[in-house]
Design an enzyme around this catalytic site. Structure first.
Site, mmCIF file in Angstrom:
data_model
loop_
_atom_site.group_PDB
_atom_site.id
_atom_site.type_symbol
_atom_site.label_atom_id
_atom_site.label_comp_id
_atom_site.label_asym_id
_atom_site.label_seq_id
_atom_site.Cartn_x
_atom_site.Cartn_y
_atom_site.Cartn_z
ATOM 1 N N CYS A 158 2.635 8.647 13.485
ATOM 2 C CA CYS A 158 2.854 9.340 14.740
ATOM 3 C C CYS A 158 2.673 8.345 15.877
ATOM 4 C CB CYS A 158 1.851 10.475 14.879
ATOM 5 S SG CYS A 158 2.286 11.578 16.206
ATOM 6 N N THR A 178 -27.202 -10.635 7.951
ATOM 7 C CA THR A 178 -28.041 -10.293 6.796
ATOM 8 C C THR A 178 -27.222 -9.459 5.805
ATOM 9 O OG1 THR A 178 -29.956 -10.345 8.223
ATOM 10 C CG2 THR A 178 -30.230 -9.219 6.122
ATOM 11 N N ASN A 234 0.810 -1.227 0.000
ATOM 12 C CA ASN A 234 0.000 0.000 0.000
ATOM 13 C C ASN A 234 0.840 1.274 0.000
ATOM 14 O OD1 ASN A 234 0.225 -1.505 2.578
ATOM 15 N ND2 ASN A 234 -0.387 0.458 3.463
ATOM 16 N N HIS A 287 -13.689 -0.154 -0.921
ATOM 17 C CA HIS A 287 -13.430 1.299 -0.953
ATOM 18 C C HIS A 287 -12.111 1.672 -1.616
ATOM 19 C CE1 HIS A 287 -10.661 2.135 2.571
ATOM 20 N NE2 HIS A 287 -11.063 0.927 2.911
#
Ligand code: PLP
Length: 384
Positions: A324, A236, A150, A200
């Protein structure tokens, strides 16, 4: 001020086609796919259709796709299932450059008494296949290695590594959250047993992912309850998001080559435009083998966070290679594993593009980057 979004490895814009496809399921089509009546039944059909669309992008069978809530859930499930189905095996293999969705899971199992081998990388972020071969033992329950990183976009030799695991009878999982839709993945050729992905990163809203589980691989669900997803993931179904992910997969498949070409051309122009005009800047990762949309650049003697803040004032969204932790800005675990020198690693920026990135956005960014770095270098506390 216009936003220039160059942080697509963090998350992506929702594709208009995805949103359009989802809308009916946020309106009148609210039934439960498990219901016996036809009002619910039409949603079961939509879920089946999404299985087919996702499977088609990956070269898989629709039954091999399990919809989950996110990439992290898919990763957790893969490791859980491998350990539950092989209780006699106590060893796991992964890399030092995985996303926390795998690294933290591995550390959890280490605390439960499992032994984990973390493979290192060289200064370009590449794995060593000899070291990997030695790590595979009869006690190894699972190998989990990300398809693409990534932070740097590096693509790992997953086909070869999965073949080597198969020869030794070891299960192989790949976290392909960053790779699906950007790298070529044909699961008929690449013999991974399990693969994680996330909507996403592929132009759906956040909150939907999938786990591929190859037919014949023994499986234990992480989330138990109802019989949804053929008893492999209870709950569900999130029908609007599942429908959205199906359409996102279809879009990725339809425009794959064209997008790869366009996005990598823009990425190369962006990257070259930046490093050419800024002294003491280096590109991190394996430039010959990485995702078409990602570049990771280090600038000597500047703080990544300061670069981000100044870019933000110009409307440019990026990510830094620092995290951080305990009040100090530590270079990321990926850059540390690669041995990027400290005075460079601190000033690392990830820029990640998408099909929506334009030439004008790239030109604007290239034009303004030198003034950002020059200003920060003038006030930098780091000196030779
Ligand atoms: N794996 C990788 C390589 C990622 O980049 C990410 C998210 O950034 C994840 C897993 C987690 O995915 P999600 O946010 O869908 O849980």
């Amino acid at each position: 001020m216009k936003t220039i979004y160059l942080d697509n490895n963090a998350t992506t814009a929702i594709a208009p086609e995805v949103r359009e496809a989802m809308l009916p399921y946020l309106g009148d089509l609210y039934g439960n796919p498990s219901s016996m009546h036809s009002f619910g039944g039409q949603l079961a059909e939509a879920v089946d259709n999404a299985h087919e669309q996702m499977a088609s992008l990956l070269g898989a069978d629709p039954d091999e796709i399990i919809f989950t809530a996110c990439g992290s859930e898919s990763d957790n499930t893969a490791v859980w299932s491998a350990l539950q189905t092989q209780p006699e095996k106590r060893h796991l293999v992964t890399t030092r450059v995985e996303h926390p969705a795998i690294l933290n899971v591995m550390q959890h199992w280490e605390r439960q008494g499992y032994h984990v081998t973390y493979l290192g990388v060289d200064n370009k972020g590449r794995l060593n296949l000899d070291e990997y071969a030695q790590a595979l033992t009869p006690d190894t329950a699972l190998v989990s290695i990300m398809f693409a990183n990534n932070e740097t976009g590096n693509i790992h030799p997953i086909q070869r590594m999965a073949e080597m695991a198969k020869e030794k009878g070891v299960l192989f999982h790949t976290d392909a959250v960053q790779a699906v839709g950007k790298a070529s993945i044909d699961l008929k050729k690449i013999p991974v047993d399990m693969l994680s992905l996330s909507g996403h990163k592929l132009h759906t809203p956040k909150g939907i992912g999938a786990l591929y589980v190859r037919k014949g691989v023994r499986f234990r669900p992480l989330i138990r309850g109802g019989h949804q997803e053929r008893g492999r993931r209870a709950g569900t179904e999130n029908v609007p998001y599942i429908v959205g992910l199906g359409v996102a997969a279809q879009l990725a498949a339809a425009h794959f080559e064209e997008e790869r070409f366009n996005v990598s051309s823009l990425r190369n122009a962006l990257e070259q435009g930046i490093v050419k005009n800024i002294p003491d800047s280096i590109i991190n990762g394996d430039v010959d083998n990485r995702l078409p949309n990602t570049t990771n650049i280090s600038f000597k003697n500047v703080e990544g966070e300061a670069i981000l803040l100044m870019l933000d004032r110009l409307g440019i969204c990026a990510s830094s290679g620092s995290a951080c932790s305990s009040g100090s800005l530590e270079p990321s675990h990926v850059l540390r594993a690669m041995g990027v020198p400290f005075n460079y690693a601190h000033g690392s920026i990830r820029l990640s593009l998408s099909r929506y990135t334009t030439q004008e956005e790239v030109d604007f960014t290239v034009q303004h980057f030198p003034e950002v770095i020059n200003t920060l270098r003038m006030i930098s506390p780091f000196k030779e």
